[in-house]
Design an enzyme around this catalytic site. Structure first.
Site, PDB file in Angstrom:
ATOM      1  CE  LYS A 129      -2.885 -13.739  -1.021  1.00 20.85           C
ATOM      2  NZ  LYS A 129      -3.140 -13.490   0.404  1.00 20.85           N
ATOM      3  CE  LYS A 171      -6.503 -10.712  -3.055  1.00 21.63           C
ATOM      4  NZ  LYS A 171      -7.313 -11.241  -1.947  1.00 21.63           N
ATOM      5  N   GLY A 177       1.405  -9.790   2.715  1.00 21.40           N
ATOM      6  CA  GLY A 177       1.939  -8.432   2.821  1.00 21.40           C
ATOM      7  C   GLY A 177       1.706  -7.595   1.575  1.00 21.40           C
ATOM      8  N   GLY A 178       0.696  -7.978   0.783  1.00 16.54           N
ATOM      9  CA  GLY A 178       0.345  -7.173  -0.389  1.00 16.54           C
ATOM     10  C   GLY A 178       1.301  -7.336  -1.564  1.00 16.54           C
ATOM     11  CG  HIS A 221      -9.161  -6.132   6.289  1.00 18.52           C
ATOM     12  ND1 HIS A 221      -8.293  -6.884   5.547  1.00 18.52           N
ATOM     13  CD2 HIS A 221      -9.158  -6.668   7.540  1.00 18.52           C
ATOM     14  CE1 HIS A 221      -7.787  -7.837   6.324  1.00 18.52           C
ATOM     15  NE2 HIS A 221      -8.292  -7.717   7.537  1.00 18.52           N
ATOM     16  NE  ARG A 306       0.249 -13.080  11.193  1.00 21.23           N
ATOM     17  CZ  ARG A 306      -0.021 -12.794   9.923  1.00 21.23           C
ATOM     18  NH1 ARG A 306       0.318 -13.625   8.971  1.00 21.23           N
ATOM     19  NH2 ARG A 306      -0.647 -11.674   9.610  1.00 21.23           N
TER      20      ARG A 306
HETATM   21  P1  ADP Z   1      -2.083 -10.349   1.670  1.00 20.35           P
HETATM   22  O1  ADP Z   1      -2.053 -11.805   1.976  1.00 20.35           O
HETATM   23  O2  ADP Z   1      -1.007  -9.923   0.722  1.00 20.35           O
HETATM   24  O3  ADP Z   1      -2.183  -9.498   2.886  1.00 20.35           O
HETATM   25  P2  ADP Z   1      -4.959 -10.187   1.253  1.00 20.35           P
HETATM   26  O4  ADP Z   1      -5.677 -11.127   0.372  1.00 20.35           O
HETATM   27  O5  ADP Z   1      -5.089 -10.389   2.722  1.00 20.35           O
HETATM   28  O6  ADP Z   1      -3.426 -10.131   0.816  1.00 20.35           O
HETATM   29  O7  ADP Z   1      -5.416  -8.706   0.916  1.00 20.35           O
HETATM   30  C1  ADP Z   1      -4.809  -7.578   1.481  1.00 20.35           C
HETATM   31  C2  ADP Z   1      -5.725  -6.380   1.333  1.00 20.35           C
HETATM   32  O8  ADP Z   1      -6.013  -6.121  -0.042  1.00 20.35           O
HETATM   33  C3  ADP Z   1      -7.086  -6.531   1.980  1.00 20.35           C
HETATM   34  O9  ADP Z   1      -7.035  -6.185   3.333  1.00 20.35           O
HETATM   35  C4  ADP Z   1      -7.938  -5.577   1.177  1.00 20.35           C
HETATM   36  O10 ADP Z   1      -7.735  -4.246   1.604  1.00 20.35           O
HETATM   37  C5  ADP Z   1      -7.357  -5.696  -0.201  1.00 20.35           C
HETATM   38  N1  ADP Z   1      -8.089  -6.682  -1.016  1.00 20.35           N
HETATM   39  C6  ADP Z   1      -7.840  -8.003  -1.094  1.00 20.35           C
HETATM   40  N2  ADP Z   1      -8.696  -8.603  -1.944  1.00 20.35           N
HETATM   41  C7  ADP Z   1      -9.499  -7.661  -2.413  1.00 20.35           C
HETATM   42  C8  ADP Z   1     -10.577  -7.645  -3.356  1.00 20.35           C
HETATM   43  N3  ADP Z   1     -10.991  -8.755  -3.990  1.00 20.35           N
HETATM   44  N4  ADP Z   1     -11.182  -6.467  -3.623  1.00 20.35           N
HETATM   45  C9  ADP Z   1     -10.767  -5.333  -3.017  1.00 20.35           C
HETATM   46  N5  ADP Z   1      -9.759  -5.275  -2.141  1.00 20.35           N
HETATM   47  C10 ADP Z   1      -9.124  -6.422  -1.825  1.00 20.35           C
END
Ligand code: ADP
Length: 670
Positions: A129, A171, A177-178, A221, A306
């Site tokens: 990231k 993060k 996957g959060g 999102h 993907r």
């Molecule tokens: P992962 O790779 O773990 O899926 P992401 O970066 O895609 O992580 O983020 C997953 C979810 O977390 C997003 O769909 C959104 O709902 C929330 N999210 C991510 N970044 C932010 C942010 N800066 N502010 C608010 N919500 C966020």
């Protein structure tokens, strides 16, 4: 819209056999596109999946290892070996497993196998990231303000966090996957959050590198599907909104987004193309944004390199086959449509059906699916990993099917989705079906008014309890009527039963059931063509209209409706469009310790009728003495004592019909 790619002209460079390095619904989905293109498909499978539908769908299937993913779907060498053995010249990784593993993409290339995905540099770059954000920032893509530096000491992270301001989001740079994500509201919470996010990241990804982002409090999102070829052409296929999430995992995905206007849509689309170009992106990908509706601003989150779980939403509105486009792109074909040729018609949404319990904190469930069916409905598309009889094991993701609806517009699609969820039947294991129904009936979701916190803010398991009492009664009536019917059927198979057997039902039959840890007594009798029920203070009149396989149609107090019923021993699963799915258990009338064979106890092995009883309670018996004569399956069987003793108890009487496993009498040794 079929001719998206200009065909490559050398047949020896074309993909002719694809090995699918995945399982479940996505494997079946990929096989479908292979078949439509005249491409052979090879499935690989683990021990646990040997009976799975996707294994049978493929032209050939190779067992590659034990059930644990590390032994099978993540075992790169086994997969390459299977590809060579079956003559495959390409590998489709699906999503999850090896799909975003750049080393695997390289390994494929080394073995002269086409990896159906983007170039491995793009995968590698987007796997971090931190790196992804730097690349995007340089390409002029707006990113969430934050810190993505290499300095990772608590002091540096704390200082950077203070600069960004609260609330903020930690993060895992290698995350997905959060996992490894933490919202931090105050500086006091920071240190502990950093330590725990780092340890979670280390455990999940073997890398504890964190990035920090400003937290967009009421974000949505919104992601764009992108496509590239190997000739520097890029298009996007519009957006999917995936704001309804639980623990950062998508639950509902839709297109078009209910909040984007044409201007913002095209701006975001242009930015997505910029992101694709920055990576020389050459297959299917998804650029994810967090969108702030209050000021229509949006920020890059990540690129998924993907095919996404939710790709059918885009297929439904654009009319394109994304797997086919992936295959064409991977074999070097050139994109043949321009951005302006991409159309979006109507509206599509997808829900993910999981084997999990919304009433119990969404705990994943396992078990056998006794029955799985869905209604015939125009615009309904089911991508399923299972069928009636499938086992859900602990080894893999509990997503069992994706429910996709295409409608002319959002309202129509919601109505159809509500109907589909009402009519869909999945019995034998717990699923989140009731929860999905709750979502698509929620006024705020229908209105398109939500942010990523919706489920967290509005859902409590109490909401699933509504109407429980009445639904339980309806379920009991259905199961009791079904059981009565089954017993009647069995009885007609037993020749020795006196023809006046119906007289047995002139008295009240009493059954006890357990529903949600409460015991309910059901009493009923057969009266001139209907069953008369008493459950507590309530009385009901039930007529049996017809029975077809697992489906029974009843008129309950004049209201005619259908039920699907499946049973596993004493456990019953009942579904009806009004009550949803209810689980209950028939309790033994004369409970005996389960499975513990009692010495001197004699049982009926199959449903039987007691013809004669030759001994009385208290009487002495010798080994070999005749105890009872019973009739089962048109055969008379004599039961003899296998040891000497005293008759301690007799649990049946002459003329009685008994179920399989019923204890007939007990003989205690002298
Ligand atoms: P992962 O790779 O773990 O899926 P992401 O970066 O895609 O992580 O983020 C997953 C979810 O977390 C997003 O769909 C959104 O709902 C929330 N999210 C991510 N970044 C932010 C942010 N800066 N502010 C608010 N919500 C966020």
């Amino acid at each position: 819209m079929d001719m998206v790619f200009l065909e490559c002209n050398k047949i020896d460079e074309m993909i002719h056999t694809i090995l699918i390095a995945n399982r479940g619904e996505i494997a079946s989905r990929i096989i479908r596109s292979c078949r439509s293109m005249g491409i052979r498909s090879v499935a690989v499978y683990s021990e646990a999946d040997k009976n799975a539908p996707f294994v049978r769908d493929a032209d050939v299937a190779v067992l590659i290892g034990d059930s644990a993913p590390s032994a099978s779907y993540l075992n790169q060498d086994k997969i390459i070996e299977a590809a060579k053995k079956t003559g495959a010249n390409a590998i489709h990784p699906g999503y999850g497993f090896l799909s975003e593993n750049a080393d695997f993409a390289d390994l494929c290339a080394k073995n002269k196998l086409i990896f159906i995905g983007p170039n491995s540099e793009a995968i590698r770059a987007m796997g971090s990231k931190a790196m992804a954000k730097k690349i995007m920032q340089n390409a002029g893509v707006p990113v969430v303000p934050g810190y993505e530096g290499d300095e990772q000491s608590i002091e540096v992270l704390t200082n950077e966090a203070k600069k960004i301001g609260f609330p903020l989001l930690l993060k895992a740079s290698a995350g997905g996957g959060g996992k490894g994500m933490r919202i931090v509201h105050t500086v006091e919470q920071l240190k502990e959050a950093i330590v725990s996010a780092k340890s979670e990241a280390q455990n999940a990804f073997g890398d504890d590198h964190l990035i920090i982002e400003k937290y967009i409090a009421s974000g949505r999102h919104i992601e764009f599907q992108i496509f590239g070829d190997q000739h520097n052409n890029y298009i996007h296929l519009n957006e999917r909104e995936c704001t309804i999430q639980r623990r950062y995992q998508k639950v509902l995905e839709e297109s078009p987004s209910p909040v984007l206007n044409e201007t913002t849509r095209s701006t975001m689309g242009e930015v997505a193309i910029k992101a694709a170009a920055a990576l020389k992106y050459d297959n299917a990908g998804t650029v994810e944004f967090i969108y702030d509706h209050s000021n229509a601003s949006f920020y890059f989150l990540e690129v998924n390199t993907r095919l996404q779980v939710e790709h059918p939403v885009t297929e439904e509105v654009t009319g394109l086959d994304l797997v086919k486009l992936q295959i064409q792109s991977a074999q070097g074909d050139q994109l043949s449509i321009q951005q302006e040729d991409v159309q979006s018609n109507g509206y599509a949404m997808e829900l993910r059906l999981y084997a999990e319990d919304p009433m119990n904190n969404f705990m994943p469930a396992t078990g056998t699916v006794l029955h799985f069916s869905w209604p015939k409905l125009e615009g309904l598309r089911i991508e399923s990993a299972i069928e009636s009889g499938s086992e859900i094991t602990v080894f893999y993701d509990p997503m069992i099917a994706k429910i996709i609806i295409k409608g002319e517009n959002r309202q129509e699609a919601f109505r159809k989705m509500q109907f589909a969820l009402q009519q869909m039947v999945c019995l034998g294991t717990v699923t989140n079906q009731n929860f999905l129904q709750y979502l698509v009936k929620h006024p705020q979701i229908i209105a398109g008014n939500y942010d990523t916190h919706f489920i967290q803010d509005f859902f409590t398991s109490d909401l699933m309890h509504a109407n429980h009492e009445k639904d339980a009664q309806t379920a009991l009536l259905a199961v009791s009527s079904y059981n009565w019917h089954q017993r009647t059927q069995e009885r007609t198979l037993l020749a020795a039963i006196p023809s006046g057997w119906r007289n047995n039902f002139s008295y009240m039959q009493t059954d006890k059931y357990e529903i949600k840890e409460a015991t309910t007594t059901v009493q009923y009798r057969n009266l001139e063509g209907h069953l008369h029920f008493k459950i507590g203070q309530m009385e009901h009149k039930v007529s049996l209209i017809n029975v077809k396989d697992s489906q029974i149609r009843l008129a309950i107090d004049g209201l005619q409706m259908s039920f699907h019923i499946a049973s596993d021993q004493q456990k019953y699963f009942v579904h009806n469009e009004q009550i949803g799915t209810v689980h209950l258990e028939l309790l033994e009338r004369f409970p005996i310790p389960k499975k513990q064979k009692i010495e001197g106890a004699y049982e009926a092995a199959i449903p039987s009728t007691i013809l004669r009883i030759s001994k009385k309670v208290g009487e002495a018996v010798n080994e070999g003495d005749l105890l009872m004569v019973i009739s089962s399956m048109k055969m008379e069987n004599s039961i003899y004592a296998d040891a000497a003793g005293i008759v301690a108890d007799i649990y049946v009487e002459e003329g009685q019909n008994v179920a399989a496993g019923k204890t007939l009498l007990q003989i205690n040794k002298n």
